[in-house]
Design a protein around this motif. Structure first.
Motif: not given
Length: 362
Positions: A40, A45, A47, A49, A75, A302-303
């Motif tokens: 990741t 990419s 994740d 916020r 996000d 990753p989330g």
């Protein structure tokens, strides 16, 4: 002789089914966790916020905000009541990785203000890169107007290190090292059980709880001293100011040592042999440290791993130290962090005592 040694060690491993499973199953599991994290991070990419606010009714601001909502891969956390100060608070407390304010600017492209945390500079850089690409794809031009500000208070660690992210690694390193050291110290419990020493000690007042409490206090004391060494190095060689935060650092160090000690004693109570203890303790420390943020900052994961990290001791210890040293939070404002750390330590100690008592009665 060589064959005899190989055969003896092979039979010993074969007969210890727990160690056998741990030796051949856990390496693949650890690989999967690290692969998920680093694939990741290296792939770009993340994740992320992003706390987002579009100021005013300027058409250019509205158009850019709508474009980002549709095309951005990060996000977007948005609340129409948020001000610039609210965004700084979101980033400062770790509820958002980056803040982004879009405001009008006379005769030019809207102004974009990036709110960053020094420990997550990479996140701000990634967000800027994505916005530049979106602008280039939609207008054919890659120029942008960014202003970057810090989410951390100006009074946080005055005259401290030039690289404020140093403060992040105090907690990250402390819990990692203290867990390894406590696991090593707690492993003696297994030899005591197998030799019958624990059974004789349990005859005394207090039984298993009293026996383990003594070990718990010793491991905690050693852990506090180890945490003090880490903090001293941060102060002497990296310029981290500690005197204004001395009371909070003492509390954080005691809590970290207690949590590591409780986890170590609980792990030792679960293991039947030294081989199992060595494998399980290494697995637990590596897993918690990877997922909890000691090895890689959580925003690079990753989330689903970021959410899982909240269940690790590393997450809470890092929050405690970083909240004190970098975010400028008071000891009292971090009461939820201290509650989790200290309650977890005592719960793990109690569970270790219950397991030890049952094992001695089998």
């Amino acid at each position: 002789m060589i064959y005899a040694v190989l055969k003896t060690m092979g039979l010993r491993l074969w007969r210890d089914k727990g160690a056998l499973v741990l030796a051949f199953v856990l390496p693949g599991f650890i690989f999967a966790i690290f692969a998920a994290i680093f694939s990741t991070a290296s792939g770009g990419s993340l994740d992320l916020r992003v706390a987002f606010s579009a100021v005013g009714e300027d058409p250019a601001v509205i158009a850019l905000a709508d474009t980002l909502r549709v095309e951005a891969t990060f996000d977007i956390l948005e609340n129409e009541k948020w001000s610039g100060g609210d965004l700084k608070e979101q980033v400062k407390l770790g509820q958002a990785d980056v803040g982004l304010v879009i405001s009008p600017q006379d005769g030019a492209r809207p102004q974009m203000t990036i709110v960053e945390d020094p420990s997550r500079k990479v996140a701000a850089t990634v967000v800027k890169g994505q916005i530049r690409q979106i602008l280039a794809d939609n207008s054919g031009a890659s120029q942008d107007i960014f202003t970057t500000i810090s989410a951390l208070p100006e009074t946080s660690n005055i005259n401290g290190p030039a690289d404020k992210s140093v403060t992040y690694y105090i907690g990250a390193t402390a819990i990692l090292f203290l867990m390894f050291a406590a696991m090593q110290g707690a492993s003696i419990s297994i030899d005591e059980r197998r030799s019958g020493i624990s059974e004789r000690l349990m005859v005394g007042p207090g039984g298993a709880l009293a026996m383990l409490t003594g070990k718990f206090l010793f491991l905690t004391l050693i852990g506090v001293l180890q945490a003090v060494v880490i903090i001293a190095v941060a102060n002497l060689f990296f310029g981290v100011q500690i005197l204004p935060f001395l009371g909070g650092l003492v509390l954080a160090s005691i809590g970290t040592a207690m949590l590591a000690s409780g986890l170590a004693l609980f792990t030792a109570a679960l293991c039947a042999t030294q081989t199992q203890m060595h494998t399980v303790s290494t697995f637990v420390v590596l897993l918690f440290s990877a997922v909890g943020g000691s090895m890689v900052p959580r925003f690079m994961m990753p989330g689903w791993l970021q959410n899982a990290g909240i269940a690790t001791p590393n997450y809470w210890v890092i929050e405690g130290y970083y909240g004190l040293l970098a975010r400028g939070q008071s000891v009292f404002s971090l009461w939820s962090v201290w509650s989790v750390i200290f309650v977890s330590a005592f719960v793990l100690l109690g569970l270790a005592a219950i397991l030890s008592h049952k094992l001695m009665r089998v």
